[in-house]
Design an enzyme around this catalytic site. Structure first.
Site, PDB file in Angstrom:
ATOM      1  N   THR A  70       0.828  -1.203   0.000  1.00 21.78           N
ATOM      2  CA  THR A  70       0.000   0.000   0.000  1.00 21.78           C
ATOM      3  C   THR A  70       0.866   1.257   0.000  1.00 21.78           C
ATOM      4  O   THR A  70       0.607   2.214  -0.739  1.00 21.78           O
ATOM      5  CB  THR A  70      -0.936   0.001   1.218  1.00 21.78           C
ATOM      6  OG1 THR A  70      -1.872  -1.068   1.085  1.00 21.78           O
ATOM      7  CG2 THR A  70      -1.689   1.315   1.338  1.00 21.78           C
ATOM      8  N   GLN A 177      -0.850  -9.045  -7.007  1.00 21.06           N
ATOM      9  CA  GLN A 177      -1.378 -10.402  -7.116  1.00 21.06           C
ATOM     10  C   GLN A 177      -0.604 -11.283  -8.077  1.00 21.06           C
ATOM     11  O   GLN A 177      -0.609 -12.508  -7.940  1.00 21.06           O
ATOM     12  CB  GLN A 177      -2.851 -10.367  -7.544  1.00 21.06           C
ATOM     13  CG  GLN A 177      -3.807  -9.916  -6.464  1.00 21.06           C
ATOM     14  CD  GLN A 177      -3.819 -10.852  -5.273  1.00 21.06           C
ATOM     15  OE1 GLN A 177      -3.487 -12.028  -5.359  1.00 21.06           O
ATOM     16  NE2 GLN A 177      -4.195 -10.317  -4.121  1.00 21.06           N
ATOM     17  N   SER A 194       3.695  -6.374  -3.198  1.00 17.60           N
ATOM     18  CA  SER A 194       3.732  -6.608  -1.757  1.00 17.60           C
ATOM     19  C   SER A 194       4.182  -8.030  -1.467  1.00 17.60           C
ATOM     20  O   SER A 194       3.638  -8.986  -2.027  1.00 17.60           O
ATOM     21  CB  SER A 194       2.345  -6.365  -1.158  1.00 17.60           C
ATOM     22  OG  SER A 194       2.387  -6.412   0.244  1.00 17.60           O
ATOM     23  N   ALA A 195       5.162  -8.186  -0.576  1.00 17.18           N
ATOM     24  CA  ALA A 195       5.793  -9.482  -0.348  1.00 17.18           C
ATOM     25  C   ALA A 195       4.853 -10.520   0.249  1.00 17.18           C
ATOM     26  O   ALA A 195       4.985 -11.714  -0.028  1.00 17.18           O
ATOM     27  CB  ALA A 195       7.016  -9.313   0.556  1.00 17.18           C
ATOM     28  N   HIS A 196       3.899 -10.094   1.079  1.00 10.48           N
ATOM     29  CA  HIS A 196       3.056 -11.099   1.728  1.00 10.48           C
ATOM     30  C   HIS A 196       2.091 -11.773   0.752  1.00 10.48           C
ATOM     31  O   HIS A 196       1.454 -12.754   1.096  1.00 10.48           O
ATOM     32  CB  HIS A 196       2.288 -10.474   2.901  1.00 10.48           C
ATOM     33  CG  HIS A 196       1.166  -9.571   2.495  1.00 10.48           C
ATOM     34  ND1 HIS A 196       1.358  -8.253   2.174  1.00 10.48           N
ATOM     35  CD2 HIS A 196      -0.160  -9.802   2.379  1.00 10.48           C
ATOM     36  CE1 HIS A 196       0.188  -7.707   1.865  1.00 10.48           C
ATOM     37  NE2 HIS A 196      -0.749  -8.629   1.984  1.00 10.48           N
ATOM     38  N   CYS A 320     -22.825  -8.212   2.540  1.00  8.08           N
ATOM     39  CA  CYS A 320     -23.305  -8.804   3.796  1.00  8.08           C
ATOM     40  C   CYS A 320     -22.176  -9.008   4.804  1.00  8.08           C
ATOM     41  O   CYS A 320     -22.431  -9.217   5.988  1.00  8.08           O
ATOM     42  CB  CYS A 320     -23.971 -10.153   3.520  1.00  8.08           C
ATOM     43  SG  CYS A 320     -25.221 -10.112   2.234  1.00  8.08           S
TER      44      CYS A 320
END
Length: 461
Positions: A70, A177, A194-196, A320
């Site tokens: 981010t 992704q 992003s590494a994770h 929801c």
């Protein structure tokens, strides 16, 4: 427990764990210092940068490590826009970008910039010609994800990059992704990841800024990471991120074949096992491990809780499950059903038996949730005294109740008759038209009501 939410965060890769533990002992010193411990830390940092550059397909001095994906997006968007301020104050993004990109766009717009949102088709893909049409003389930057995080659709980045390059506009690609599966094709200008997402530790992001791209870092800067990511580098996490990226890439081709077979199995069998299901996303141009579907007459939060009790960790874009009670912006932009939405994102190494058990458990789980909500039986037409028009008052009731109430009374009007559904649930604006398409009824449109909105449906069959 079967973890099926790798698109949110992939389990830590064994290689990442090993590299993290090793670098805690070797990489604790300041890599900017000239003494022995500092030089050792610098060597680890340089090696990690080289490994990432090789995986991305760029120069090592174009890679910046940030504190998250981010942060990489925010830094990249703000820096590119500031660097091209003289060109203009116009930004282009797709309607299905990650929230980090959309939040950056909101900040830019609030500061006086203009933002164009490029629409997607029902599969979630952009049309390069639409991106080309959105380009203007004052366009400073365009953004496009390499693949969608919610439905897995792969975007035509190379074609969009080509039209942007021809117009002299840099393209920032959010590759969070897809980077674990391979390089992003095309002549893009900036890239964030992003590494994770690929089995590295959390708290490590990548920002790549190609040479020649005008870039002006915003906020306080220091001498670290080319002045684009101030603060002491989290060296052990960076080393682990680079090691895991190299490791998953080595396994990617073989594992992609296996995961594609498993996700195709889910895509094919879920509609056969569960009635009133819409499988969303591009059936061909998609990431290997992601499959997303939505179920009519299902409360998304209840479904996720029930699947959790059965031992499956999945996620959802359903309103929801959201505290805002609004459907996922991705599903909304695609114009597909949002209620009862389930995203299955398989991690590398997932067992085939776990997928088969999920397929065995899902029908009963969905049926149980529907029964508790009083949903109509599949293909049931309720007989009763016919009226030319009925009004269903679903004000104050949330997804999926408005659609359930509509389905219960559609048989009470003659063919050609209408049902007006009164609702103040934002999801109804998406789910009632989707229900009409799935059920072969005509969605007439929406009208203002004294409270909320009236959604008008005409019975066709």
């Amino acid at each position: 427990m079967s973890y099926f939410d790798a698109a949110s965060a992939a389990p830590l890769h064994p290689v990442a764990r090993q590299a993290l533990l090793a670098s805690l002992d070797e990489g604790w010193a300041d890599p900017a210092r000239l003494y022995r411990e500092g030089r050792k830390a610098r060597m680890l940092l340089d090696a990690a940068r080289e490994a990432v550059a090789e995986a991305v397909g760029c120069r090592a001095d174009e890679v910046v490590f940030t504190s998250s994906g981010t942060r990489a997006v925010h830094t990249g968007v703000a820096g590119a826009l500031a660097g091209r301020r003289r060109v203009g104050r116009h930004l282009i993004v797709s309607a299905v970008e990650h929230s980090s990109v959309l939040h950056s766009a909101e900040v830019f717009e609030a500061a006086g910039g203009t933002v164009s949102h490029v629409a997607v088709n029902r599969a979630g893909a952009v049309d390069p010609s639409v991106y080309a049409a959105a380009l203007r003389q004052d366009t400073a930057l365009a953004c496009l994800q390499s693949a969608n995080h919610e439905v897995g659709t792969v975007q035509p980045v190379a074609q969009v990059a080509e039209v942007c390059r021809a117009a002299g506009v840099p393209l920032l690609v959010d590759a969070a992704q897809s980077l674990g599966w391979g390089r992003v094709e095309g002549d893009w200008s900036l890239l964030a990841a992003s590494a994770h997402k690929w089995g590295g530790p959390s708290g490590v992001g990548l920002l790549v800024v190609r040479k020649g791209v005008r870039f002006a870092a915003q906020g306080p800067v220091d001498e670290r990471e080319s002045g684009r990511a101030p603060g002491f580098e989290n060296l052990p996490a960076i080393v682990a991120a680079a090691a895991s990226l190299r490791a998953v890439r080595a396994e990617a081709a073989q594992e992609a074949v296996r995961l594609r077979e498993l996700t195709e199995r889910i895509r094919a069998r879920v509609p056969a096992l569960v009635s009133d299901v819409e499988v969303v996303g591009d059936p061909e141009r998609r990431l290997p491990g992601i499959v997303t579907f939505s179920c009519l007459y299902v409360d998304g939060e209840a479904l996720l809780h029930e699947l959790d009790r059965e031992g499956f960790s999945v996620s959802s874009g359903s309103s929801c499950t959201s505290s805002t009670l609004t459907p996922s912006h991705v599903l909304k932009a695609m114009g597909v059903l949002s209620e009862g939405n389930v995203r299955v994102s398989l991690p590398s190494g997932v067992a085939e038996e776990d997928v088969e058990r999920f397929l065995a458990v899902l029908p009963g789980t969905v049926a149980g949730v529907r029964e508790k909500l009083g949903a109509p039986a599949p293909a049931t037409v309720v007989q009763g005294e016919e009226a030319e028009e009925l009004v269903v008052d679903s004000l104050g009731k949330r997804c999926p109740i408005p659609v359930i109430e509509l389905a219960k009374v559609i048989g009470d009007v003659p063919v050609g008759g209408t049902v007006r559904v009164l609702s103040d649930d934002e999801a109804a604006r998406l789910d009632i038209p989707a229900w009409c398409e799935m059920r072969g009824q005509e969605y007439v449109g929406e009208e203002p009501a004294e409270r909320g909105t009236a959604y008008v449906v005409r019975r066709v069959s």
